[in-house]
Design an enzyme around this catalytic site. Structure first.
Site, PDB file in Angstrom:
ATOM      1  N   LYS A 108      40.730 -59.520  74.146  1.00 29.94           N
ATOM      2  CA  LYS A 108      41.250 -58.937  72.890  1.00 29.94           C
ATOM      3  C   LYS A 108      41.752 -57.517  73.142  1.00 29.94           C
ATOM      4  CE  LYS A 108      37.735 -59.796  69.815  1.00 29.94           C
ATOM      5  NZ  LYS A 108      37.090 -60.156  68.527  1.00 29.94           N
ATOM      6  N   TYR A 140      30.208 -58.095  69.088  1.00 35.00           N
ATOM      7  CA  TYR A 140      28.874 -58.584  68.723  1.00 35.00           C
ATOM      8  C   TYR A 140      27.847 -58.171  69.774  1.00 35.00           C
ATOM      9  CZ  TYR A 140      31.979 -61.098  65.692  1.00 35.00           C
ATOM     10  OH  TYR A 140      32.968 -61.370  64.782  1.00 35.00           O
ATOM     11  N   ASP A 192      35.506 -66.764  59.755  1.00 35.10           N
ATOM     12  CA  ASP A 192      34.612 -67.923  59.895  1.00 35.10           C
ATOM     13  C   ASP A 192      35.362 -69.155  59.417  1.00 35.10           C
ATOM     14  OD1 ASP A 192      32.354 -66.673  60.958  1.00 35.10           O
ATOM     15  OD2 ASP A 192      31.885 -65.832  58.987  1.00 35.10           O
ATOM     16  N   GLU A 214      32.596 -49.622  54.850  1.00 35.72           N
ATOM     17  CA  GLU A 214      33.271 -50.888  54.533  1.00 35.72           C
ATOM     18  C   GLU A 214      33.019 -51.269  53.075  1.00 35.72           C
ATOM     19  OE1 GLU A 214      33.035 -54.529  57.187  1.00 35.72           O
ATOM     20  OE2 GLU A 214      32.016 -55.309  55.415  1.00 35.72           O
ATOM     21  N   ALA A 217      37.483 -65.051  53.267  1.00 36.38           N
ATOM     22  CA  ALA A 217      37.747 -66.263  54.047  1.00 36.38           C
ATOM     23  C   ALA A 217      38.636 -67.196  53.235  1.00 36.38           C
ATOM     24  CB  ALA A 217      36.434 -66.951  54.385  1.00 36.38           C
TER      25      ALA A 217
HETATM   26  P1  FAD Z   1      37.000 -64.126  68.017  1.00 40.14           P
HETATM   27  O1  FAD Z   1      37.154 -62.833  68.701  1.00 40.14           O
HETATM   28  O2  FAD Z   1      38.132 -65.077  68.061  1.00 40.14           O
HETATM   29  O3  FAD Z   1      35.687 -64.829  68.602  1.00 40.14           O
HETATM   30  C1  FAD Z   1      35.136 -65.970  67.965  1.00 40.14           C
HETATM   31  C2  FAD Z   1      34.381 -66.796  68.990  1.00 40.14           C
HETATM   32  O4  FAD Z   1      35.311 -67.392  69.881  1.00 40.14           O
HETATM   33  C3  FAD Z   1      33.416 -65.984  69.866  1.00 40.14           C
HETATM   34  O5  FAD Z   1      32.300 -66.791  70.108  1.00 40.14           O
HETATM   35  C4  FAD Z   1      34.221 -65.754  71.149  1.00 40.14           C
HETATM   36  O6  FAD Z   1      33.378 -65.565  72.296  1.00 40.14           O
HETATM   37  C5  FAD Z   1      35.018 -67.044  71.235  1.00 40.14           C
HETATM   38  N1  FAD Z   1      36.303 -66.877  71.934  1.00 40.14           N
HETATM   39  C6  FAD Z   1      37.197 -65.872  71.777  1.00 40.14           C
HETATM   40  N2  FAD Z   1      38.261 -66.068  72.589  1.00 40.14           N
HETATM   41  C7  FAD Z   1      38.037 -67.223  73.249  1.00 40.14           C
HETATM   42  C8  FAD Z   1      38.756 -67.971  74.223  1.00 40.14           C
HETATM   43  N3  FAD Z   1      39.922 -67.555  74.693  1.00 40.14           N
HETATM   44  N4  FAD Z   1      38.212 -69.155  74.675  1.00 40.14           N
HETATM   45  C9  FAD Z   1      37.013 -69.597  74.226  1.00 40.14           C
HETATM   46  N5  FAD Z   1      36.279 -68.920  73.298  1.00 40.14           N
HETATM   47  C10 FAD Z   1      36.785 -67.763  72.829  1.00 40.14           C
HETATM   48  N6  FAD Z   1      35.087 -62.227  58.310  1.00 40.14           N
HETATM   49  C11 FAD Z   1      35.888 -62.394  57.240  1.00 40.14           C
HETATM   50  O7  FAD Z   1      36.133 -63.518  56.801  1.00 40.14           O
HETATM   51  N7  FAD Z   1      36.489 -61.305  56.621  1.00 40.14           N
HETATM   52  C12 FAD Z   1      36.292 -60.040  57.056  1.00 40.14           C
HETATM   53  O8  FAD Z   1      36.828 -59.089  56.492  1.00 40.14           O
HETATM   54  C13 FAD Z   1      35.426 -59.825  58.184  1.00 40.14           C
HETATM   55  N8  FAD Z   1      35.192 -58.592  58.672  1.00 40.14           N
HETATM   56  C14 FAD Z   1      34.407 -58.420  59.786  1.00 40.14           C
HETATM   57  C15 FAD Z   1      34.230 -57.131  60.314  1.00 40.14           C
HETATM   58  C16 FAD Z   1      33.433 -56.927  61.444  1.00 40.14           C
HETATM   59  C17 FAD Z   1      33.267 -55.543  61.999  1.00 40.14           C
HETATM   60  C18 FAD Z   1      32.792 -58.042  62.074  1.00 40.14           C
HETATM   61  C19 FAD Z   1      31.917 -57.840  63.285  1.00 40.14           C
HETATM   62  C20 FAD Z   1      32.971 -59.322  61.562  1.00 40.14           C
HETATM   63  C21 FAD Z   1      33.786 -59.536  60.431  1.00 40.14           C
HETATM   64  N9  FAD Z   1      34.013 -60.810  59.894  1.00 40.14           N
HETATM   65  C22 FAD Z   1      34.837 -60.983  58.800  1.00 40.14           C
HETATM   66  C23 FAD Z   1      33.337 -61.980  60.476  1.00 40.14           C
HETATM   67  C24 FAD Z   1      34.201 -62.667  61.575  1.00 40.14           C
HETATM   68  O9  FAD Z   1      35.373 -63.180  60.996  1.00 40.14           O
HETATM   69  C25 FAD Z   1      33.360 -63.777  62.181  1.00 40.14           C
HETATM   70  O10 FAD Z   1      32.292 -63.237  62.911  1.00 40.14           O
HETATM   71  C26 FAD Z   1      34.121 -64.815  63.010  1.00 40.14           C
HETATM   72  O11 FAD Z   1      33.230 -65.892  63.262  1.00 40.14           O
HETATM   73  C27 FAD Z   1      34.613 -64.324  64.364  1.00 40.14           C
HETATM   74  O12 FAD Z   1      35.692 -63.497  64.255  1.00 40.14           O
HETATM   75  P2  FAD Z   1      36.251 -62.700  65.545  1.00 40.14           P
HETATM   76  O13 FAD Z   1      37.467 -62.005  65.113  1.00 40.14           O
HETATM   77  O14 FAD Z   1      35.172 -61.918  66.173  1.00 40.14           O
HETATM   78  O15 FAD Z   1      36.617 -63.963  66.479  1.00 40.14           O
END
Ligand code: FAD
Length: 293
Positions: free
Chosen positions: A163, A143, A109, A17, A51
């Site tokens: 997802k 996670y 985030d 990455e 972000a």
């Molecule tokens: P989601 O999958 O939407 O989950 C977020 C939270 O919501 C979780 O607690 C989940 O349990 C909860 N949730 C999901 N669906 C529901 C539902 N239907 N009802 C209630 N709760 C729900 N951030 C950046 O800004 N730029 C990047 O390029 C970036 N790259 C990343 C790459 C990797 C491999 C990882 C692991 C993280 C990355 N992140 C990045 C960070 C990420 O954006 C954050 O961790 C963010 O807080 C969550 O994103 P997500 O896509 O996992 O969210």
């Protein structure tokens, strides 16, 4: 090449990455970084998305460079929590125009002062949208220790399954420093019926500032052997870097020895670090083709 096809091949894959630097004077150097990583023979390079869309155009620019000039495939990250549908459509259009076929679909985030109510509450909303708008290969984040906002690991896995059902072809994990955490997570994901490849994300920890920040942001716990290393070498940058590379290498060797076939390295734009890890693994990677991951 679509990453889902890459992951089906009978071989161990390695990916890295990188992030597009915000400052213009540093941004120019990213293409040299990309070239150096590509020379390591990695299978794909992922490009993060800032972000608030702060580096959204840069993500496309760097991803296009990889698409056009590198042997490695490219994975462009895309976040959605503060985007409109129109902005996502435009970004997908740009990616498609540049021949980019792989997207890591993320919620992102929530920025300071964020107000709920936009079209994308969770990553699953973006995944559905991307799926409806063309034949992209889609990845999602996961996670092993649970997402920081989710109080119950079981619920986190249920959301992850949503997802996958919405169209995720593969998942990449948040960093972790104890492989048993990952193995336990794999077991729970499989038990929940999640069958897409799950790529472990390994972060070589290179300095004490990074340790604190990484653990705070990701919620990753520090196992005792890792804590011993950081306590002992945290104040000696060269020793810490060497120990961080050795620790990450050991994690990867253990993963491959246990049948995991795909490894993602959070390179933090340090190709020399990725290079040392690849060198440490040269015979291991050459000899591996079969596994379970
Ligand atoms: P989601 O999958 O939407 O989950 C977020 C939270 O919501 C979780 O607690 C989940 O349990 C909860 N949730 C999901 N669906 C529901 C539902 N239907 N009802 C209630 N709760 C729900 N951030 C950046 O800004 N730029 C990047 O390029 C970036 N790259 C990343 C790459 C990797 C491999 C990882 C692991 C993280 C990355 N992140 C990045 C960070 C990420 O954006 C954050 O961790 C963010 O807080 C969550 O994103 P997500 O896509 O996992 O969210």
């Amino acid at each position: 090449m679509k990453i889902r096809e890459l992951l089906r091949q009978d071989k161990v894959t390695l990916s890295c990455e990188i992030f597009p630097p915000r400052k213009m004077d540093r941004f120019k150097g990213i293409f040299d970084i990309v070239d150096s990583i590509d020379k390591l023979g990695v299978d794909f390079i992922s490009v993060t998305y800032g972000a608030g869309g702060s580096t959204s155009k840069k993500t496309v620019e760097v991803a296009s460079y990889i698409q056009q000039n590198c042997r490695a495939s490219v994975l462009a990250h895309l976040t959605c929590c503060d985007s409109t549908r129109e902005q996502v459509r435009e970004q997908l259009h740009r990616l498609r125009e540049n021949g980019i076929e792989n997207i890591l679909a993320l919620r992102g985030d929530k920025p300071e002062g964020f107000t709920e109510g936009g079209p994308y509450t969770y990553a699953v909303d973006l995944i559905r949208d991307i799926r409806a708008q063309g034949d992209f290969c889609i990845g999602g984040a996961c996670y092993p220790e649970g997402h920081v906002e989710c109080a119950h690991k079981k619920e986190d896995i249920d959301h992850l399954k949503e997802k996958v059902e919405a169209g995720c072809d593969f998942l990449t994990t948040q960093m972790f420093f104890d492989n048993n955490v990952f193995y336990n997570f794999l077991y729970r994901a499989l038990s929940a019926g999640i069958q897409v490849p799950i790529i472990p994300g390994i972060m070589p920890i290179l300095n004490s500032r990074q340790i604190k920040r990484s653990c705070e942001l990701s919620g990753a716990s520090m196992p005792a052997p890792f804590r011993a290393i950081t306590d002992k070498f945290g104040d000696d940058p060269q020793a810490m870097e060497q120990a961080g590379i050795a620790y990450a290498t050991e994690q990867i060797v253990d993963l491959i020895a246990n049948g995991i076939r795909h490894i993602h390295i959070y390179t933090m734009n340090r190709p020399q670090v990725a290079g040392k890890i690849v060198e440490n693994l040269s015979y291991i990677l050459r000899g591996q083709s079969h596994g379970v991951g």
